[in-house]
Motif scaffolding. Structure first.
Motif, PDB file in Angstrom:
ATOM      1  N   GLY A   1     -55.424  82.374  18.304  1.00 61.05           N
ATOM      2  CA  GLY A   1     -53.832  82.652  18.197  1.00 61.05           C
ATOM      3  C   GLY A   1     -53.431  83.898  18.687  1.00 61.05           C
ATOM      4  N   GLY A   2     -54.200  84.550  19.705  1.00 63.70           N
ATOM      5  CA  GLY A   2     -53.531  85.560  20.269  1.00 63.70           C
ATOM      6  C   GLY A   2     -53.939  86.848  19.865  1.00 63.70           C
ATOM      7  N   TRP A   3     -54.920  86.709  18.755  1.00 65.07           N
ATOM      8  CA  TRP A   3     -55.312  88.042  18.080  1.00 65.07           C
ATOM      9  C   TRP A   3     -56.514  88.273  18.775  1.00 65.07           C
ATOM     10  CZ3 TRP A   3     -53.107  90.530  13.980  1.00 65.07           C
ATOM     11  CH2 TRP A   3     -52.045  89.828  13.305  1.00 65.07           C
ATOM     12  N   TYR A   4     -56.960  89.773  18.642  1.00 63.86           N
ATOM     13  CA  TYR A   4     -58.106  90.398  19.059  1.00 63.86           C
ATOM     14  C   TYR A   4     -58.708  91.448  17.875  1.00 63.86           C
ATOM     15  CZ  TYR A   4     -56.113  89.336  23.711  1.00 63.86           C
ATOM     16  OH  TYR A   4     -55.767  88.811  24.804  1.00 63.86           O
ATOM     17  N   TYR A   5     -60.086  91.628  18.273  1.00 66.53           N
ATOM     18  CA  TYR A   5     -60.758  92.574  17.212  1.00 66.53           C
ATOM     19  C   TYR A   5     -61.924  93.338  18.022  1.00 66.53           C
ATOM     20  CZ  TYR A   5     -65.186  90.489  17.169  1.00 66.53           C
ATOM     21  OH  TYR A   5     -66.676  89.918  17.749  1.00 66.53           O
ATOM     22  N   THR A   6     -61.968  94.550  17.158  1.00 72.62           N
ATOM     23  CA  THR A   6     -63.208  95.299  17.604  1.00 72.62           C
ATOM     24  C   THR A   6     -63.565  96.058  16.140  1.00 72.62           C
ATOM     25  OG1 THR A   6     -64.568  96.888  18.831  1.00 72.62           O
ATOM     26  CG2 THR A   6     -62.191  97.399  18.279  1.00 72.62           C
ATOM     27  N   TYR A   7     -64.726  96.707  16.164  1.00 80.91           N
ATOM     28  CA  TYR A   7     -65.019  97.493  14.971  1.00 80.91           C
ATOM     29  C   TYR A   7     -65.093  98.868  15.073  1.00 80.91           C
ATOM     30  CZ  TYR A   7     -66.659  93.425  11.962  1.00 80.91           C
ATOM     31  OH  TYR A   7     -66.794  92.468  11.421  1.00 80.91           O
ATOM     32  N   VAL A   8     -64.801  99.647  14.077  1.00 78.33           N
ATOM     33  CA  VAL A   8     -64.791 101.166  14.556  1.00 78.33           C
ATOM     34  C   VAL A   8     -65.581 101.740  13.091  1.00 78.33           C
ATOM     35  CG1 VAL A   8     -62.427 101.316  15.785  1.00 78.33           C
ATOM     36  CG2 VAL A   8     -62.687 101.319  13.291  1.00 78.33           C
ATOM     37  N   PRO A   9     -65.929 103.142  13.458  1.00 70.50           N
ATOM     38  CA  PRO A   9     -66.694 103.798  12.424  1.00 70.50           C
ATOM     39  C   PRO A   9     -65.720 104.025  11.351  1.00 70.50           C
ATOM     40  CG  PRO A   9     -67.130 104.817  14.474  1.00 70.50           C
ATOM     41  CD  PRO A   9     -66.132 103.957  14.777  1.00 70.50           C
TER      42      PRO A   9
ATOM     43  N   GLY B   1     -61.663 103.694   6.584  1.00 67.04           N
ATOM     44  CA  GLY B   1     -62.714 102.797   6.058  1.00 67.04           C
ATOM     45  C   GLY B   1     -62.159 101.448   5.600  1.00 67.04           C
ATOM     46  N   LYS B   2     -60.879 101.261   6.079  1.00 67.73           N
ATOM     47  CA  LYS B   2     -60.335  99.862   5.436  1.00 67.73           C
ATOM     48  C   LYS B   2     -60.037  98.990   6.601  1.00 67.73           C
ATOM     49  CE  LYS B   2     -57.483 101.435   1.562  1.00 67.73           C
ATOM     50  NZ  LYS B   2     -56.221 101.380   0.899  1.00 67.73           N
ATOM     51  N   GLU B   3     -60.401  97.660   6.563  1.00 72.45           N
ATOM     52  CA  GLU B   3     -60.008  96.743   7.406  1.00 72.45           C
ATOM     53  C   GLU B   3     -58.566  96.827   7.802  1.00 72.45           C
ATOM     54  OE1 GLU B   3     -59.572  91.854   7.452  1.00 72.45           O
ATOM     55  OE2 GLU B   3     -61.641  92.455   6.653  1.00 72.45           O
ATOM     56  N   VAL B   4     -58.097  96.963   9.047  1.00 76.28           N
ATOM     57  CA  VAL B   4     -56.727  97.002   9.353  1.00 76.28           C
ATOM     58  C   VAL B   4     -56.163  95.987  10.230  1.00 76.28           C
ATOM     59  CG1 VAL B   4     -57.088  98.749  11.160  1.00 76.28           C
ATOM     60  CG2 VAL B   4     -54.840  98.732  10.140  1.00 76.28           C
ATOM     61  N   TRP B   5     -54.837  95.356  10.138  1.00 67.91           N
ATOM     62  CA  TRP B   5     -54.370  94.435  10.860  1.00 67.91           C
ATOM     63  C   TRP B   5     -53.293  95.135  11.755  1.00 67.91           C
ATOM     64  CZ3 TRP B   5     -55.589  89.006  11.330  1.00 67.91           C
ATOM     65  CH2 TRP B   5     -56.768  88.637  10.741  1.00 67.91           C
ATOM     66  N   LEU B   6     -53.084  95.132  13.018  1.00 68.89           N
ATOM     67  CA  LEU B   6     -52.173  95.394  13.644  1.00 68.89           C
ATOM     68  C   LEU B   6     -51.076  94.681  14.504  1.00 68.89           C
ATOM     69  CD1 LEU B   6     -53.676  98.773  15.206  1.00 68.89           C
ATOM     70  CD2 LEU B   6     -52.450  98.649  13.285  1.00 68.89           C
ATOM     71  N   THR B   7     -49.747  94.629  14.380  1.00 69.58           N
ATOM     72  CA  THR B   7     -49.206  93.567  14.970  1.00 69.58           C
ATOM     73  C   THR B   7     -48.249  94.601  15.894  1.00 69.58           C
ATOM     74  OG1 THR B   7     -49.046  92.029  13.198  1.00 69.58           O
ATOM     75  CG2 THR B   7     -47.344  91.868  15.200  1.00 69.58           C
ATOM     76  N   ILE B   8     -48.363  94.185  17.323  1.00 67.89           N
ATOM     77  CA  ILE B   8     -47.702  95.252  18.180  1.00 67.89           C
ATOM     78  C   ILE B   8     -46.657  94.553  18.860  1.00 67.89           C
ATOM     79  CG2 ILE B   8     -47.821  96.816  20.403  1.00 67.89           C
ATOM     80  CD1 ILE B   8     -50.118  97.164  17.994  1.00 67.89           C
ATOM     81  N   GLY B   9     -45.459  95.144  18.597  1.00 66.84           N
ATOM     82  CA  GLY B   9     -44.094  94.675  19.378  1.00 66.84           C
ATOM     83  C   GLY B   9     -43.873  94.918  20.545  1.00 66.84           C
TER      84      GLY B   9
ATOM     85  N   GLU C   1     -46.901  97.350  13.661  1.00 70.32           N
ATOM     86  CA  GLU C   1     -46.628  97.112  12.088  1.00 70.32           C
ATOM     87  C   GLU C   1     -48.275  97.069  11.628  1.00 70.32           C
ATOM     88  OE1 GLU C   1     -44.612  93.644  11.013  1.00 70.32           O
ATOM     89  OE2 GLU C   1     -42.812  94.329  12.241  1.00 70.32           O
ATOM     90  N   VAL C   2     -48.573  97.952  10.511  1.00 71.27           N
ATOM     91  CA  VAL C   2     -49.874  98.125  10.056  1.00 71.27           C
ATOM     92  C   VAL C   2     -49.728  97.555   8.635  1.00 71.27           C
ATOM     93  CG1 VAL C   2     -51.347  99.937   9.202  1.00 71.27           C
ATOM     94  CG2 VAL C   2     -49.970 100.505  11.038  1.00 71.27           C
ATOM     95  N   SER C   3     -51.042  96.564   8.582  1.00 73.93           N
ATOM     96  CA  SER C   3     -51.452  96.139   7.090  1.00 73.93           C
ATOM     97  C   SER C   3     -52.737  95.992   7.041  1.00 73.93           C
ATOM     98  CB  SER C   3     -50.688  94.566   7.368  1.00 73.93           C
ATOM     99  OG  SER C   3     -51.161  93.847   5.980  1.00 73.93           O
ATOM    100  N   TYR C   4     -52.963  96.038   5.808  1.00 72.18           N
ATOM    101  CA  TYR C   4     -54.298  96.054   5.352  1.00 72.18           C
ATOM    102  C   TYR C   4     -55.002  94.704   4.663  1.00 72.18           C
ATOM    103  CZ  TYR C   4     -53.918 101.097   6.418  1.00 72.18           C
ATOM    104  OH  TYR C   4     -53.567 102.092   6.949  1.00 72.18           O
ATOM    105  N   GLU C   5     -53.806  93.852   4.918  1.00 68.69           N
ATOM    106  CA  GLU C   5     -54.325  92.500   4.287  1.00 68.69           C
ATOM    107  C   GLU C   5     -54.290  91.448   5.683  1.00 68.69           C
ATOM    108  OE1 GLU C   5     -51.361  91.125   1.266  1.00 68.69           O
ATOM    109  OE2 GLU C   5     -52.293  92.785   0.152  1.00 68.69           O
ATOM    110  N   SER C   6     -55.016  90.474   5.520  1.00 69.45           N
ATOM    111  CA  SER C   6     -55.162  89.348   6.606  1.00 69.45           C
ATOM    112  C   SER C   6     -53.790  88.994   7.041  1.00 69.45           C
ATOM    113  CB  SER C   6     -56.055  88.150   6.378  1.00 69.45           C
ATOM    114  OG  SER C   6     -56.253  87.332   7.307  1.00 69.45           O
ATOM    115  N   GLN C   7     -53.432  88.964   8.170  1.00 70.37           N
ATOM    116  CA  GLN C   7     -52.439  88.306   8.690  1.00 70.37           C
ATOM    117  C   GLN C   7     -52.660  86.887   9.455  1.00 70.37           C
ATOM    118  OE1 GLN C   7     -49.321  90.376   8.126  1.00 70.37           O
ATOM    119  NE2 GLN C   7     -50.942  90.974   6.935  1.00 70.37           N
ATOM    120  N   ALA C   8     -53.648  86.512   9.506  1.00 75.62           N
ATOM    121  CA  ALA C   8     -53.805  84.979   9.843  1.00 75.62           C
ATOM    122  C   ALA C   8     -55.176  84.564   9.555  1.00 75.62           C
ATOM    123  CB  ALA C   8     -53.915  85.075  11.561  1.00 75.62           C
ATOM    124  N   ARG C   9     -55.283  83.290   9.224  1.00 79.98           N
ATOM    125  CA  ARG C   9     -56.501  82.385   8.854  1.00 79.98           C
ATOM    126  C   ARG C   9     -57.645  82.244   9.928  1.00 79.98           C
ATOM    127  NH1 ARG C   9     -54.173  77.125   5.019  1.00 79.98           N
ATOM    128  NH2 ARG C   9     -53.041  78.613   3.687  1.00 79.98           N
TER     129      ARG C   9
END
Length: 391
Positions: free
Chosen positions: A70-78, A106-114, A120-128
């Motif tokens: 769905g156009g999402w990407y991810y990586t991991y950070v310390p 230390g929190k999982e973060v979801w970023l939606t770039i306009g 827009e920053v969220s700490y809850e899942s924005q997609a399944r």
């Protein structure tokens, strides 16, 4: 009684050790950053750092994000990361990036770039979407014959035969401006094959260590393997600096442009040591850019370009006035004139001699062309493995 006392003391010691053990275990914890970038943002990357200037990745533009659904990407950070920048189209004429984005460490973060590059920053899942578990990886650099149209990496663990990639020819390596192809493999692999033209040509099985490596493949499919960047094995050089009298705690920030690899872990760099009339420090010979700064990084020169592999002398008269030489300047080192002790004859007020404070946060450094990145500078010789035909 002595036995019971010993057991009690041991239990107390164990309890005392729990907080530090927990802290040590959490020090390397990795957390996911999930990003949805606008259309046209090709090969998006993430740059990440802590408030103290410690960076998560070795060089700008940071870690390339891996595609999800769905156009999402991810990586991991310390888990220490408190700031991020999403950027894309690197190497093109139209690079794009967000401003620095503050995130909770230390929190999982979801970023939606306009479309305006605002996040827009969220700490809850924005997609399944299921985020793959974190796997530690290392970079493989491969230089292959010019007639190879593509380069791929096949990797596995011997002797059990567990493969790192789903199917042959493996991971497609990406070509950089310097001609090297790069990709990442899990640290648990111990064998690789570099192949080209969709698997039509290949090296033999190559035994490797699970750490960053450089492999050069020749026309006859023989190879050289090293664990230190062959482009950055120059001997250390000495940087000498003369600074204004009101500069306290002078430091050096040094890097290699344009790739952004830095010699030190975080701003403001390493402290200079006074040696007579000069402040000195030794740095890797591959650096080609420096900044002299002081007062905990609040005052600094502009970016100064230098020739790699040469000792340099830098005379700093002010933040905007610094001269680079490749031999010691003749005569007395230049210094700003001392402040007048008697009132000036003119009725006009004297201009302020205090330099304007320069910013020292990572975002400013990146925008200014300096990617503040973490790099571990090795002092030993590169371990080389050659597999060439005898003449």
């Amino acid at each position: 009684m002595k036995k019971k006392l010993a057991i009690l003391l041991s239990a107390i010691l164990c309890l005392l050790c729990l907080p530090s053990a927990a802290f040590a275990a959490g020090a390397d914890e990795m957390v996911p950053v999930v990003v949805k970038a606008p259309e046209g943002w090709e090969a998006p990357c993430l740059w990440a750092w802590a408030d103290d200037g410690t960076n998560a990745f070795s060089a700008w533009p940071g870690e390339e994000l891996e595609a999800l659904e769905g156009g999402w990407y991810y990586t991991y950070v310390p888990s220490f990361v408190q700031n991020v920048i999403v950027n894309a189209n690197n190497g093109s004429e139209t690079p794009v990036q967000t401003e620095g984005i503050v995130v909770d460490a230390g929190k999982e973060v979801w970023l939606t770039i306009g479309e305006d590059a605002v996040a827009e920053v969220s700490y809850e899942s924005q997609a399944r979407i299921e985020i793959p578990e974190y796997v530690e990886k290392f970079v493989v650099h491969a230089y292959v014959p010019l007639d190879w149209k593509t380069a791929n990496l096949w990797a596995w663990s011997a002797p059990d035969g567990t493969n790192a990639f789903d199917a042959w020819p493996g991971l497609a390596l990406k070509e950089g401006e310097d001609g090297w192809f790069t990709g990442k493999a899990p640290v648990w692999i111990n064998s690789i094959i570099v192949n080209g033209n969709d698997g039509e040509v290949q090296t033999e099985d190559v035994s490797v260590e699970g750490r960053e490596l450089w492999i050069t493949v020749y026309e006859d499919l023989t190879y050289d393997l090293v664990y230190e960047d062959p482009n950055k094995t120059a001997e250390d050089i000495t940087v000498r600096a003369q600074v204004p009298a009101d500069w306290d705690g002078s430091c050096l920030w040094a890097w290699s442009a344009p790739d952004g690899t830095n010699a030190f872990a975080s701003w403001p760099g390493e402290a200079l040591t006074q040696d007579g009339d000069w402040y000195t420090i030794q740095v890797p010979g591959w650096i080609n850019s420096v900044i002299i700064n002081a007062n905990e990084g609040s005052v600094q020169t502009t970016d100064l370009s230098v020739e790699p592999g040469k000792d340099i002398w830098v005379v700093v008269n002010s933040p905007e006035d610094a001269t680079v030489s490749y031999e010691e300047p003749a005569g007395e080192p230049s210094q700003p004139a001392p402040a007048e002790t008697e009132p000036a004859l003119s009725d006009e007020p004297a201009p302020s001699a205090e330099p304007e404070a320069a910013g020292s946060n990572n975002t400013g450094l990146i925008v200014g062309g300096v990617a503040a990145a973490v790099v571990v500078v090795g002092g030993g010789a590169a371990l080389a493995v050659s597999k060439k035909k005898k003449k």
